[in-house]
Design a protein around this motif. Structure first.
Motif, PDB file in Angstrom:
ATOM      1  N   VAL A 135      -5.053   5.983  -0.359  1.00 16.28           N
ATOM      2  CA  VAL A 135      -4.216   4.792  -0.198  1.00 16.28           C
ATOM      3  C   VAL A 135      -4.438   3.915  -1.423  1.00 16.28           C
ATOM      4  O   VAL A 135      -5.563   3.486  -1.705  1.00 16.28           O
ATOM      5  CB  VAL A 135      -4.579   4.011   1.080  1.00 16.28           C
ATOM      6  N   PHE A 136      -3.361   3.696  -2.187  1.00 13.62           N
ATOM      7  CA  PHE A 136      -3.428   2.809  -3.344  1.00 13.62           C
ATOM      8  C   PHE A 136      -2.834   1.458  -2.964  1.00 13.62           C
ATOM      9  O   PHE A 136      -1.848   1.391  -2.231  1.00 13.62           O
ATOM     10  CB  PHE A 136      -2.646   3.391  -4.524  1.00 13.62           C
ATOM     11  N   ARG A 137      -3.447   0.401  -3.512  1.00 12.05           N
ATOM     12  CA  ARG A 137      -2.913  -0.943  -3.273  1.00 12.05           C
ATOM     13  C   ARG A 137      -2.318  -1.488  -4.569  1.00 12.05           C
ATOM     14  O   ARG A 137      -2.930  -1.397  -5.630  1.00 12.05           O
ATOM     15  CB  ARG A 137      -4.020  -1.883  -2.766  1.00 12.05           C
ATOM     16  N   HIS A 138      -1.113  -2.029  -4.439  1.00  5.64           N
ATOM     17  CA  HIS A 138      -0.452  -2.667  -5.578  1.00  5.64           C
ATOM     18  C   HIS A 138      -0.730  -4.170  -5.505  1.00  5.64           C
ATOM     19  O   HIS A 138      -0.309  -4.829  -4.560  1.00  5.64           O
ATOM     20  CB  HIS A 138       1.065  -2.389  -5.509  1.00  5.64           C
ATOM     21  N   LYS A 161     -12.363   4.936   8.658  1.00  4.58           N
ATOM     22  CA  LYS A 161     -12.945   5.921   7.755  1.00  4.58           C
ATOM     23  C   LYS A 161     -12.651   7.355   8.186  1.00  4.58           C
ATOM     24  O   LYS A 161     -12.332   8.213   7.372  1.00  4.58           O
ATOM     25  CB  LYS A 161     -14.449   5.679   7.693  1.00  4.58           C
ATOM     26  N   ASP A 162     -12.760   7.617   9.473  1.00  2.00           N
ATOM     27  CA  ASP A 162     -12.599   8.996   9.947  1.00  2.00           C
ATOM     28  C   ASP A 162     -11.222   9.213  10.556  1.00  2.00           C
ATOM     29  O   ASP A 162     -10.582   8.268  11.025  1.00  2.00           O
ATOM     30  CB  ASP A 162     -13.670   9.325  11.001  1.00  2.00           C
ATOM     31  N   ARG A 165       0.826  -1.212   0.000  1.00  2.57           N
ATOM     32  CA  ARG A 165       0.000   0.000   0.000  1.00  2.57           C
ATOM     33  C   ARG A 165       0.859   1.261   0.000  1.00  2.57           C
ATOM     34  O   ARG A 165       1.865   1.349   0.701  1.00  2.57           O
ATOM     35  CB  ARG A 165      -0.937   0.007   1.215  1.00  2.57           C
ATOM     36  N   ILE A 166       0.411   2.242  -0.786  1.00  8.86           N
ATOM     37  CA  ILE A 166       1.107   3.525  -0.907  1.00  8.86           C
ATOM     38  C   ILE A 166       0.117   4.631  -0.556  1.00  8.86           C
ATOM     39  O   ILE A 166      -0.998   4.658  -1.085  1.00  8.86           O
ATOM     40  CB  ILE A 166       1.581   3.763  -2.354  1.00  8.86           C
ATOM     41  N   ASN A 217      -7.555   2.042  -2.646  1.00  5.91           N
ATOM     42  CA  ASN A 217      -7.973   1.160  -1.564  1.00  5.91           C
ATOM     43  C   ASN A 217      -8.797   1.945  -0.537  1.00  5.91           C
ATOM     44  O   ASN A 217      -9.709   1.427   0.085  1.00  5.91           O
ATOM     45  CB  ASN A 217      -6.678   0.607  -0.946  1.00  5.91           C
ATOM     46  N   GLN A 218      -8.463   3.206  -0.370  1.00  9.53           N
ATOM     47  CA  GLN A 218      -9.098   4.030   0.653  1.00  9.53           C
ATOM     48  C   GLN A 218      -8.820   5.483   0.327  1.00  9.53           C
ATOM     49  O   GLN A 218      -7.765   5.817  -0.212  1.00  9.53           O
ATOM     50  CB  GLN A 218      -8.475   3.689   2.010  1.00  9.53           C
TER      51      GLN A 218
END
Length: 374
Positions: free
Chosen positions: A99-102, A160-161, A87-88, A112-113
Motif C-alpha cells: 500500500v503506497f500513500r500519496h 498486519k496479518d 492510498r494505492i 505505507n504498508q
C-alpha cells in the motif's frame, strides 16, 4: 486523435488508474497513477492530467500529463487499485502486496504498508519462491488479492496479518478478482472458469462455478456491472468478450468477437454502464456502446480513419437486458469503435471515470482523453 494527449515515459506501462473523486465532486478527474513492468527499475507514478491553465473558476488543464511524484517498485506491477484518495494498493510479480500513500501536501509517495510474499509457491519464509500476485480489488478497508499460486487473500488496511486466506482456492492460476457484493467476490482463472466465493462462509469452496465450454481459454480480466451485480464481463486469451448473468446457468449469455489477441482489461463505465471498454495485446482499445439512441446518433468518433462497426443483435444472439442482456427490439445494434486508429504495441491497461479515459502501452506511453463523449 484531436482530444488525446500522449506522454512518452520511457518505461512500459502495465497499469493506469484514475484517482477516485470525492462523492459529491462535479469536476472531472485530475490525477491518475501508473505502474510499469519489464523494466530494470519499475516505478509507481502519480500524474496530473495537465498543467492548470489561467486561474479562476473556469481554469482548465492544458498540455500533456505532468509527473507529480514516483517511487521505485520491486518487481513488475501486475495490478493496482486506489483504496481511497490517498492510498494505492499494488500487486507485484514477486508476490508482495504494497500500500503506497500519496502525500499531496509535498507531492511524495511512500510505502505505507506491505504484505511480503502474500503469494508464494512453496514456503512463504524462504528467500525465493514468491508467486506473482496477479490481481487486487479494494472495498475500503478490505483488500482482496489473487495470484499465480491459486491463493486468495483477504487483508484489511492497517492490519498486519491476513484476515482470511484460502490456500488452495484454485489448482490453476487466478488472473483477476472483483467484488460482487461486500461479502462476495468473483475470480477468473487460466482454464476459463469464473468462481464465486462467499467470504462469510468458513468453508474454502466456491459457492458457484461458471465456465466457458469447449476450449478452456484462459481468462485475464473481469468487471462487474456497476448497478446490476449479476452482470459480469470477462476477457481472455482469445480476445473474445463474454457477458455473463450469474443468476442463470453456468455459461456466458453472450460471446462477442473482439480483439485479435489477448484482452488484458475490461471495464464498464462506472456511471454510464451502457458503455464498456476493452484493451488488448493487439494494440487496440475498443469502446462498446449499447445505449439506445444509436440509430439516431452519428458516431462521436467519426473523424478520419476510425473504424466503427455495427452489430445487429441477430449476429450476437438476442441477449445483450440492461442493454447487455436485453431482447428489447429498440436496442437492435451495438456500436463498437476502436479508439486507437494506428495500432502498434500492446495496450495493457485502461481506466475510465466521468468523461476521461487513460491508457498505457508497451510503446512506453500513456494517453489521456478528457472528452470521451464530446
Amino acid at each position: 486523435m484531436e482530444d488525446v494527449c500522449a506522454k512518452f515515459v520511457s518505461q512500459k506501462i502495465s497499469k493506469t488508474r484514475w484517482r477516485p473523486l470525492p462523492a459529491a465532486a462535479l469536476q472531472p478527474p485530475d490525477l491518475f497513477a501508473t505502474g510499469s513492468w519489464d523494466n530494470e527499475d519499475n516505478r509507481i507514478s502519480i500524474w496530473s492530467v495537465g498543467e492548470l491553465g489561467n486561474a479562476g473558476l473556469g481554469a482548465e488543464y492544458q498540455g500533456e500529463p505532468q509527473l507529480l511524484c514516483d517511487i521505485r517498485h520491486n518487481g513488475d506491477v501486475m495490478d493496482m487499485q486506489f483504496l481511497d484518495q490517498e492510498r494505492i494498493v499494488v500487486a507485484s510479480s514477486t508476490g508482495t502486496v504494497t500500500v503506497f500513500r500519496h502525500h499531496q501536501n509535498n507531492q511524495t509517495l511512500s510505502a505505507n504498508q506491505r504484505w511480503e510474499k502474500a503469494h508464494y509457491h512453496v514456503d512463504q519464509n524462504t528467500s525465493c519462491g514468491g508467486a506473482a500476485c496477479t490481481g487486487v480489488i479494494c472495498n475500503n478497508p478490505e483488500i482482496v488479492t489473487v495470484g499465480e499460486d491459486g491463493r486468495i487473500n483477504l487483508f484489511r488496511a492497517d492490519q498486519k496479518d491476513a484476515v482470511r486466506t484460502i490456500d488452495n482456492a484454485d489448482s490453476s492460476t487466478l488472473h483477476a478478482v472483483t467484488f460482487l457484493r461486500t461479502t462476495e467476490i468473483l475470480t477468473v482463472n487460466s482454464i476459463g472458469q469464473l468462481k464465486i466465493w462467499d467470504l462469510r462462509q468458513q468453508r474454502n469452496e466456491p459457492s458457484q462455478i461458471l465456465s466457458l465450454t469447449g476450449d478452456r481459454v484462459p481468462l485475464h480480466c473481469v468487471d462487474r456491472h456497476p448497478n446490476q451485480q449479476h452482470i459480469v464481463a470477462t476477457g481472455g486469451q482469445d480476445g473474445m468478450l463474454s457477458i455473463w448473468d450469474i443468476r442463470q446457468g453456468t455459461m456466458p449469455v453472450s460471446l462477442l468477437n473482439a480483439h485479435e489477441a489477448e484482452m488484458w482489461e475490461v471495464h464498464f463505465h462506472p456511471s454510464n454502464p451502457d458503455h464498456l471498454f476493452t484493451c488488448s495485446e493487439d494494440g487496440s482499445l475498443w469502446h462498446w456502446d449499447t445505449s439506445t439512441d444509436i440509430s439516431e446518433k452519428t458516431s462521436f468518433l467519426h473523424q478520419g480513419g476510425r473504424s466503427t462497426t455495427y452489430f445487429s443483435h441477430s449476429t450476437i444472439n438476442q441477449s445483450v437486458v440492461s442493454a447487455w442482456l436485453s431482447n428489447d427490439p429498440t436496442k437492435d445494434r451495438m456500436e463498437i469503435t476502436n479508439l486507437i486508429p494506428n495500432q502498434t504495441l500492446s495496450v495493457n491497461s485502461l481506466d475510465i471515470l466521468g468523461p476521461c479515459l487513460v491508457y498505457g502501452t508497451d510503446a512506453e506511453a500513456i494517453y489521456v482523453n478528457r472528452q470521451l463523449f464530446a
